[in-house]
Motif scaffolding. Structure first.
Motif, PDB file in Angstrom:
ATOM      1  N   PRO A 109     -16.038  11.180  -0.384  1.00  0.00           N
ATOM      2  CA  PRO A 109     -14.773  11.313   0.353  1.00  0.00           C
ATOM      3  C   PRO A 109     -14.862  10.814   1.801  1.00  0.00           C
ATOM      4  O   PRO A 109     -13.842  10.596   2.438  1.00  0.00           O
ATOM      5  N   GLU A 110     -16.085  10.626   2.292  1.00  0.00           N
ATOM      6  CA  GLU A 110     -16.186  10.140   3.663  1.00  0.00           C
ATOM      7  C   GLU A 110     -16.548   8.653   3.738  1.00  0.00           C
ATOM      8  O   GLU A 110     -17.079   8.184   4.749  1.00  0.00           O
ATOM      9  N   ALA A 111     -16.270   7.912   2.702  1.00  0.00           N
ATOM     10  CA  ALA A 111     -16.696   6.516   2.642  1.00  0.00           C
ATOM     11  C   ALA A 111     -16.108   5.694   3.788  1.00  0.00           C
ATOM     12  O   ALA A 111     -15.013   5.949   4.269  1.00  0.00           O
ATOM     13  N   LYS A 112     -16.898   4.705   4.218  1.00  0.00           N
ATOM     14  CA  LYS A 112     -16.451   3.817   5.292  1.00  0.00           C
ATOM     15  C   LYS A 112     -16.201   2.423   4.738  1.00  0.00           C
ATOM     16  O   LYS A 112     -16.841   2.004   3.783  1.00  0.00           O
ATOM     17  N   ALA A 113     -15.310   1.695   5.383  1.00  0.00           N
ATOM     18  CA  ALA A 113     -15.067   0.313   4.979  1.00  0.00           C
ATOM     19  C   ALA A 113     -14.969  -0.537   6.230  1.00  0.00           C
ATOM     20  O   ALA A 113     -14.507  -0.074   7.268  1.00  0.00           O
ATOM     21  N   ALA A 114     -15.428  -1.778   6.127  1.00  0.00           N
ATOM     22  CA  ALA A 114     -15.364  -2.660   7.284  1.00  0.00           C
ATOM     23  C   ALA A 114     -14.394  -3.802   7.025  1.00  0.00           C
ATOM     24  O   ALA A 114     -14.114  -4.150   5.883  1.00  0.00           O
ATOM     25  N   VAL A 115     -13.891  -4.349   8.132  1.00  0.00           N
ATOM     26  CA  VAL A 115     -13.098  -5.568   8.049  1.00  0.00           C
ATOM     27  C   VAL A 115     -13.833  -6.597   8.886  1.00  0.00           C
ATOM     28  O   VAL A 115     -14.185  -6.321  10.039  1.00  0.00           O
ATOM     29  N   LEU A 116     -14.108  -7.752   8.301  1.00  0.00           N
ATOM     30  CA  LEU A 116     -14.794  -8.794   9.046  1.00  0.00           C
ATOM     31  C   LEU A 116     -13.744  -9.669   9.717  1.00  0.00           C
ATOM     32  O   LEU A 116     -13.008 -10.379   9.042  1.00  0.00           O
ATOM     33  N   GLY A 117     -13.645  -9.576  11.011  1.00  0.00           N
ATOM     34  CA  GLY A 117     -12.655 -10.360  11.752  1.00  0.00           C
ATOM     35  C   GLY A 117     -11.661  -9.461  12.450  1.00  0.00           C
ATOM     36  O   GLY A 117     -11.005  -8.633  11.820  1.00  0.00           O
ATOM     37  N   GLY A 118     -11.554  -9.622  13.779  1.00  0.00           N
ATOM     38  CA  GLY A 118     -10.658  -8.758  14.562  1.00  0.00           C
ATOM     39  C   GLY A 118      -9.432  -9.511  15.022  1.00  0.00           C
ATOM     40  O   GLY A 118      -8.935  -9.286  16.120  1.00  0.00           O
ATOM     41  N   MET A 124      -7.478   2.073   6.447  1.00  0.00           N
ATOM     42  CA  MET A 124      -7.370   3.442   6.931  1.00  0.00           C
ATOM     43  C   MET A 124      -6.354   4.218   6.085  1.00  0.00           C
ATOM     44  O   MET A 124      -6.589   5.361   5.716  1.00  0.00           O
ATOM     45  N   ASP A 125      -5.235   3.564   5.792  1.00  0.00           N
ATOM     46  CA  ASP A 125      -4.220   4.227   4.973  1.00  0.00           C
ATOM     47  C   ASP A 125      -4.732   4.529   3.571  1.00  0.00           C
ATOM     48  O   ASP A 125      -4.208   5.402   2.894  1.00  0.00           O
ATOM     49  N   MET A 126      -5.737   3.773   3.138  1.00  0.00           N
ATOM     50  CA  MET A 126      -6.308   4.058   1.815  1.00  0.00           C
ATOM     51  C   MET A 126      -7.258   5.245   1.872  1.00  0.00           C
ATOM     52  O   MET A 126      -7.847   5.622   0.876  1.00  0.00           O
ATOM     53  N   GLY A 127      -7.454   5.793   3.085  1.00  0.00           N
ATOM     54  CA  GLY A 127      -8.284   6.993   3.205  1.00  0.00           C
ATOM     55  C   GLY A 127      -9.745   6.711   3.491  1.00  0.00           C
ATOM     56  O   GLY A 127     -10.588   7.587   3.368  1.00  0.00           O
ATOM     57  N   PHE A 172       0.823  -1.206   0.000  1.00  0.00           N
ATOM     58  CA  PHE A 172       0.000   0.000   0.000  1.00  0.00           C
ATOM     59  C   PHE A 172       0.853   1.250   0.000  1.00  0.00           C
ATOM     60  O   PHE A 172       0.492   2.255  -0.571  1.00  0.00           O
ATOM     61  N   GLU A 173       1.944   1.172   0.723  1.00  0.00           N
ATOM     62  CA  GLU A 173       2.767   2.363   0.864  1.00  0.00           C
ATOM     63  C   GLU A 173       3.518   2.667  -0.416  1.00  0.00           C
ATOM     64  O   GLU A 173       3.611   3.804  -0.819  1.00  0.00           O
ATOM     65  N   ASN A 174       4.057   1.631  -1.039  1.00  0.00           N
ATOM     66  CA  ASN A 174       4.950   1.927  -2.145  1.00  0.00           C
ATOM     67  C   ASN A 174       4.532   1.294  -3.465  1.00  0.00           C
ATOM     68  O   ASN A 174       5.121   1.588  -4.488  1.00  0.00           O
ATOM     69  N   GLY A 175       3.522   0.435  -3.447  1.00  0.00           N
ATOM     70  CA  GLY A 175       3.069  -0.173  -4.696  1.00  0.00           C
ATOM     71  C   GLY A 175       4.163  -0.936  -5.416  1.00  0.00           C
ATOM     72  O   GLY A 175       4.082  -1.172  -6.607  1.00  0.00           O
ATOM     73  N   ASP A 176       5.167  -1.324  -4.655  1.00  0.00           N
ATOM     74  CA  ASP A 176       6.342  -1.901  -5.272  1.00  0.00           C
ATOM     75  C   ASP A 176       6.327  -3.421  -5.115  1.00  0.00           C
ATOM     76  O   ASP A 176       6.786  -3.953  -4.118  1.00  0.00           O
ATOM     77  N   ALA A 177       5.780  -4.128  -6.107  1.00  0.00           N
ATOM     78  CA  ALA A 177       5.658  -5.575  -5.992  1.00  0.00           C
ATOM     79  C   ALA A 177       7.026  -6.247  -6.011  1.00  0.00           C
ATOM     80  O   ALA A 177       7.262  -7.236  -5.334  1.00  0.00           O
ATOM     81  N   LYS A 178       7.918  -5.678  -6.781  1.00  0.00           N
ATOM     82  CA  LYS A 178       9.249  -6.266  -6.897  1.00  0.00           C
ATOM     83  C   LYS A 178       9.980  -6.298  -5.556  1.00  0.00           C
ATOM     84  O   LYS A 178      10.699  -7.231  -5.251  1.00  0.00           O
ATOM     85  N   ALA A 179       9.756  -5.249  -4.764  1.00  0.00           N
ATOM     86  CA  ALA A 179      10.442  -5.183  -3.479  1.00  0.00           C
ATOM     87  C   ALA A 179      10.027  -6.337  -2.572  1.00  0.00           C
ATOM     88  O   ALA A 179      10.740  -6.694  -1.641  1.00  0.00           O
ATOM     89  N   ALA A 225     -11.199   1.366  -3.754  1.00  0.00           N
ATOM     90  CA  ALA A 225     -11.205   2.434  -2.747  1.00  0.00           C
ATOM     91  C   ALA A 225     -11.029   3.789  -3.410  1.00  0.00           C
ATOM     92  O   ALA A 225     -11.670   4.777  -3.031  1.00  0.00           O
ATOM     93  N   ASP A 226     -10.181   3.848  -4.422  1.00  0.00           N
ATOM     94  CA  ASP A 226      -9.967   5.113  -5.129  1.00  0.00           C
ATOM     95  C   ASP A 226     -11.255   5.623  -5.748  1.00  0.00           C
ATOM     96  O   ASP A 226     -11.630   6.782  -5.587  1.00  0.00           O
TER      97      ASP A 226
END
Ligand code: SRM
Ligand SMILES: Cc1cc2nc3c(=O)[nH]c(=O)nc-3n(C[C@H](O)[C@H](O)[C@H](O)COP(=O)(O)OP(=O)(O)OC[C@H]3O[C@@H](n4cnc5c(N)ncnc54)[C@H](O)[C@@H]3O)c2cc1C
Ligand code: SF4
Ligand code: FES
Lengths: 839, 125
Positions: free
Chosen positions: A148-157, A169-172, A51-58, A140-141
């Motif tokens: 701009p205020e969209a919410k997203a859930a994660v199933l499973g804590g 969250m990092d995706m905004g 997510f941070e760098n989009g760098d698959a090669k890394a 997400a984009d």
């Protein structure tokens, strides 16, 4: 030559290859690997970094060429569909057939998706592969553009769910975690721990919903919400399912291999299935009736299977598998080791909880008080590695076991134990199975001289990275025990610490970078030493950044912060945050004329973003004509001295905080230092200027000012500590001169005052002795040095626009006056912003 | 994005067909870089005096496709001349174009020559 087919090119399948080819006798085998995913194996554990760098090669475990070099045939994008045990062959989706002598199943697992009504809707994702992430990011984009205020859930804590929540969250998007159980990370945490963690996550902006069974996913085509009960639902427009894993054992069904009732391919301690020539390893293998959802046990399985095939049949899988884990969620420390819960018949627990700091520690100790059996750490897991080693190796613990978590009585209680106390055979890095002995010996036998060497030789820390702090300690302690100095030298060009170089350049009166190289360096310099030397020159002579522009950090070079798309931001100084309406109008006019995005900063001034390189001199000319100066927002130097309105208007004010803030800001403006410096002045202890969150802070009290030093906000917030009480303005300035100058002389590069003070032996008490009691007899020298810097101040922007040569560098092209035509801006809330990075 | 990158391909000295006269030597800061415009291309040019050499490469950084490499700092990595991108400090060899501290694609490099106090950059078209 015998043939080994490895099915699955994931983390464990890859590790099998890596381990196998490094072993004796490997040359008698030909390995062919099949992977269903389009790319070679990658590091799933660090998937979130995509997510941070989009760098698959890394993330790649090894490039394709590695497989070739080791004579391994890698076939990606090809799923194996059947195993024919009678003929010892397999066939693939494209109907190819291959013959094996040994078959290694490393097919991993897939996310478990519960059968909830509507779960097939658009916007519902799982979190396992790079393609999953790409899908989520694109969705997400698009979502954010609509709402701009969209919410997203994660199933499973659980462990993974929380990591996914951070990613969301990092995706905004506004993250919501929905957990069926009444606690988070149910397998690792107790209820108290879960509550503390919940609290902490909520302050980070992650919403937690516990004890919720989802009945239904709402929405027509795409998800719009989740329903729990008749009147209980949340509106979310994206969902990431992270409800556990399901072993990918479908191949076992095609050939009748023994399986567990709830899935997984049954293996013995040789990693063999009920067919002697077929092995199963990693997340598909059911060992001791368990699937282990962690890499470390998978890697050990890979090693066992490799040895078994090579005939080293004495290598067997351990009976007990360590499931200790540390959550990688940036922002919260969470760790659990050994037995996190404690049945009374086995031992007793010691708990420590401090809700104001979101801190919870629990350790479980045997009845005789001699052994550490497990525990939970939340909020501060810095002792995790040590506790984990104590637990694994049964090391002795203090007579009063509580000292492990609350420190020994009295000031400065230290954490327990040293990494050097653990036995040589102790495994420090479980991912790569590296013992303490291997690490220390690699230094003792002379083959390694520093951390980087040790990592290159042993691969330690390259798995999950959790062992890094302990490895650093071991390396440093071993070097010290050999009488070798452990010093943080600047880079390959200067083998000194910053403090040493500062002294050398000062004594030898060096004034240019090339002179520094020829006096005490080597090579041609780099992006680490050049700005550092520039900063030392600035501290020694108050040279502006214009003098030797090519050695300045990119921001200093152009006297502005470089931003996305290569435009710059402009921040004029507004001392103490005080500004006249006329000056406000002047800033407004400049912003309008050059079409700049304007914003009030967190430092009580105004930032104008999006200026093109070639416009900077004209913009600054107008600002300077209106009475402004450079705000040094780009430099490692004094930023702002924040003030509250103080006694001139405020009914509680004890002194004139704005005036003093302005004086201090004007005194130290332009002062370059190892890192940025910020100040604050509050008119009373209500502290509206947040002075204690700054590198230096002054607070008015009855009888004068209290002076605090060594605070900051940022990534690791820290309150400043009291240096002197009830002093007058002149004394405050005197102490500040001494404190700042001493910091500038002695700190490491990019080390702020808080960290510096933490590392200063003797801490704040020692600092008082130096600054107030003058035990080193340097106070006068420090004051003189500071005064000469203050006297030498000039606005570097004024210098830049008045000097044609300096001014000429503000051009995008050397051979054209055009500006960069690649810039693309998009509108945002009546202003503009750069177009997002797409890659 | 790909379109931007595909414009830049390393040119070997032997393949030079056009020597583009960029600007007088005095316009190039010593031990620093500037950007030259050639048709649609942006080329970063470095006057690496400490190394007694001139280098040219694409101005676009393959990390985030920003036109900024000319504003980066130069230096060496164990003797290999390099430039550090001003955005996130990815470093690239000025000789081979390869990314020295990561796995990014190599950047394209171009030959430079100095004649009569003018800087020329070599292109194949
Ligand atoms: C503009 C501003 C945000 C805003 O819109 O309010 C801002 C913007 C940036 N901050 Fe900040 N910080 C701003 C106030 C703060 C504050 C609040 C404060 O000063 O009271 C903090 C926390 C307080 C502190 O520093 O202790 C803050 C903590 C940071 C940090 C973390 C420092 C740390 O020690 O952990 C960084 C990163 C760094 O310096 O390495 C950072 C770095 C940055 C940089 C320079 C990152 C970069 O290189 O692009 C941003 C530059 C923007 C630009 O182009 O001007 N900024 N930054 C604020 C400018 C204040 C000013 O007038 O100069
Ligand atoms: C986001 C995330 C974070 C994680 N964090 C941690 C952590 O912090 N610590 C930790 O220890 N573990 C963590 N894990 C778990 C860790 O990634 C797994 O334990 C590990 O990847 C298991 O390796 P494996 O090779 O068994 O399975 P995998 O890595 O899943 O590899 C299996 C591969 O086989 C392929 N395959 C399956 N069937 C076939 C077939 N029939 N033909 C061809 N190919 C096939 C699959 O496509 C896949 O590429 C995390 C996992 C995720 C998703
Ligand atoms: S700190 Fe004191 S003087 Fe300043 S605004 Fe708050 S109450 Fe008023
Ligand atoms: S854009 Fe060049 S390093 Fe990120």
């Amino acid at each position: 030559m015998k043939s080994i087919l490895v099915i699955g090119n994931g983390m464990v399948g890859y590790k099998f290859c890596e381990k196998f080819v490094a072993k004796e006798g490997a040359e008698k085998f030909k390995i062919t690997v099949f992977g269903e995913e389009p790319r070679p194996a990658y590091d799933r554990v660090h998937l979130s970094s995509f997510f941070e760098n989009g760098d698959a090669k890394a993330l790649e475990m090894a490039p394709r060429s590695w497989y070739e070099e080791h004579n391994i045939e890698l076939i990606t994008n090809e799923r194996v569909t059947d195993i024919h045990r009678a003929t010892k062959t397999i066939s693939t989706i494209s109907d190819k057939t291959y013959t094996y002598d040994y078959l290694v199943l490393a097919t991993g697992s897939s996310p478990f998706v519960p059968a909830i009504k509507g779960i097939e809707k658009k916007g519902v994702f799982v979190y396992r592969t790079i393609e999953d992430l790409e899908g989520m990011m694109a969705y997400a984009d698009a979502l954010k553009k609509r709402n701009p205020e969209a919410k997203a859930a994660v199933l499973g804590g659980g462990l993974l769910g929380l990591e996914a929540a951070k990613a969301v969250m990092d995706m905004g998007l506004e993250p919501h975690v929905v957990e069926f159980a009444p606690k988070l990370m149910p397998r690792q945490l107790d209820t108290r721990g879960s509550n503390v963690l919940k609290n902490k996550l909520e302050t980070m902006g992650i919403h937690i919903h516990m004890s919720k069974a989802t009945n239904k996913i709402l929405g027509d085509d795409a998800i719009t919400g989740m329903e729990f009960g008749e009147y209980d639902k949340i509106n979310v427009e994206m969902l990431v399912v992270s409800a556990g894993i399901k072993p990918r054992d479908e191949l076992a069904k095609t050939c009748d291999l023994a399986m567990g009732v709830r899935g997984g391919i049954v293996v013995n301690n040789k990693m063999q299935t009920n067919d002697e020539s077929i092995f199963a390893i990693g997340e598909v293998a059911l060992y001791n009736n368990m699937i282990y959802g962690l890499v470390a046990p998978g890697y050990e399985m890979a090693d066992v299977a490799a040895d078994q095939i090579l005939g080293k049949t004495e290598t067997l899988m351990a009976a007990d598998i360590d499931m200790s884990t540390k959550l990688k969620l940036i922002g919260v420390d969470v760790a659990s080791f050994g037995e996190p819960f404690m049945p009374v018949e086995k031992g007793y627990s010691i708990l420590f909880e401090n809700k104001t700091k979101d801190l919870y520690k629990r350790i479980n100790v045997s009845h005789d008080g001699k052994k550490l059996l497990g525990g939970i750490l939340i909020g501060d897991a810095s002792d995790y590695n040590m506790f984990h080693q104590i637990y694994l190796n049964g090391l002795p613990i203090p007579e009063d076991a509580e000292e492990l978590i609350i420190g020994s009585r009295g000031e400065g209680g230290k954490s327990f134990g040293s990494a050097m106390d653990i036995p040589d055979a102790a495994q420090v890095c479980s991912c790569e199975s590296v013992t303490k002995g291997t690490i220390c010996n690699s230094i003792k036998d002379g083959s390694c001289n520093n951390l980087a060497d040790v990592i290159a030789k042993t691969k330690v820390t390259t798995g999950c990275g959790g062992c890094k702090p302990m490895v650093v300690d071991l390396v440093n302690e071993t070097l010290k025990s050999l009488g070798k100095e452990v010093k943080e030298t600047i880079c390959e060009h200067f083998e000194y610490t910053r403090q040493e170089l500062y002294g050398i350049l000062k004594i030898k009166k060096v004034t240019t970078f090339n002179e520094a190289l020829s006096t005490c360096g080597k090579g041609k310099g780099c992006e680490t030493c050049k700005p550092l030397v520039a900063s030392i020159f600035a501290s020694l002579y108050n040279d502006t950044a214009n003098k030797e522009a090519v050695i300045q950090d990119s921001n200093d070079k152009f006297l502005a912060n470089i931003q996305r798309n290569g435009t710059y931001s402009v921040v004029p100084r507004i001392p103490g945050g005080e500004i006249t309406p006329d000056k406000l109008i002047a800033i407004g006019l400049v912003g309008k004329k050059y079409d700049l995005y304007t914003k009030i900063t967190g430092g009580q001034r105004i930032d104008l973003f999006g200026a093109q390189l070639n416009d900077l001199p004209a913009i600054w000319k107008e600002l300077i004509d209106a009475g402004f100066e450079s705000g040094h927002a780009y430099g490692k130097s004094l930023r702002t001295v924040k003030s509250c309105v103080g006694s001139s208007w405020c009914r509680y004010g004890m002194d004139e905080s704005v005036g003093f803030a302005i004086d201090l800001e004007n005194r130290y403006k332009g002062l370059r230092s190892p890192h940025k410096i910020k100040g604050g002045v509050s008119g009373c202890i209500r502290e509206c200027a947040e002075a204690r969150g700054k590198d230096f802070g002054v607070i008015a009290v009855d009888g004068g000012w209290n002076l605090y030093v060594g605070g900051n906000g940022g990534a690791t917030p820290k309150h400043a500590l009291l240096l002197a009480e009830q002093i007058d303005n002149a004394t405050a300035i005197k102490y500040l001169d001494r404190f700042l100058m001493y910091y500038i002389r002695t700190a490491a590069p990019l080390m702020r005052t808080a960290t510096w003070l933490e590392k200063l032996e003797g801490g704040i008490e020692q600092l008082k002795k130096i600054v107030i009691d003058d035990i080193f007899n340097i106070a006068e020298e420090l004051e003189i040095e500071m005064q000469s810097l203050v006297d030498a101040y000039q606005c570097e922007w004024k210098e830049a626009i008045e000097n044609e040569e300096v001014k000429s560098k503000f051009k995008h092209f050397v051979n054209s006056d055009e500006s960069d035509d690649n810039l693309v801006f998009v509108p945002m809330r009546d202003q503009k912003m750069p177009k997002s990075w797409e890659n | 994005m790909e379109a931007i990158l595909s414009q830049y391909e390393t040119v070997a000295l032997n393949d030079v067909k056009v020597w583009f006269k960029a600007a007088p030597v005095k316009d190039f800061p010593i031990d620093g870089g500037v950007c030259v415009k050639y048709k649609e291309k942006q080329i970063a040019v470095f006057n690496f005096q400490l190394n007694n050499a001139w280098y040219a490469c694409q101005n676009v950084c393959p990390h985030k496709m920003e036109m900024v490499l000319s504003r980066g700092m130069i230096g060496d990595d164990k003797g290999m001349p390099k430039v550090a991108c001003p955005m996130h400090k990815k470093t690239f060899s000025l000789e081979t174009g390869e990314n020295l501290n990561g796995d990014l694609d190599a950047i394209a490099t171009y030959p430079v020559k100095i004649e009569d106090n003018f800087v020329y950059i070599g292109f194949s078209e």
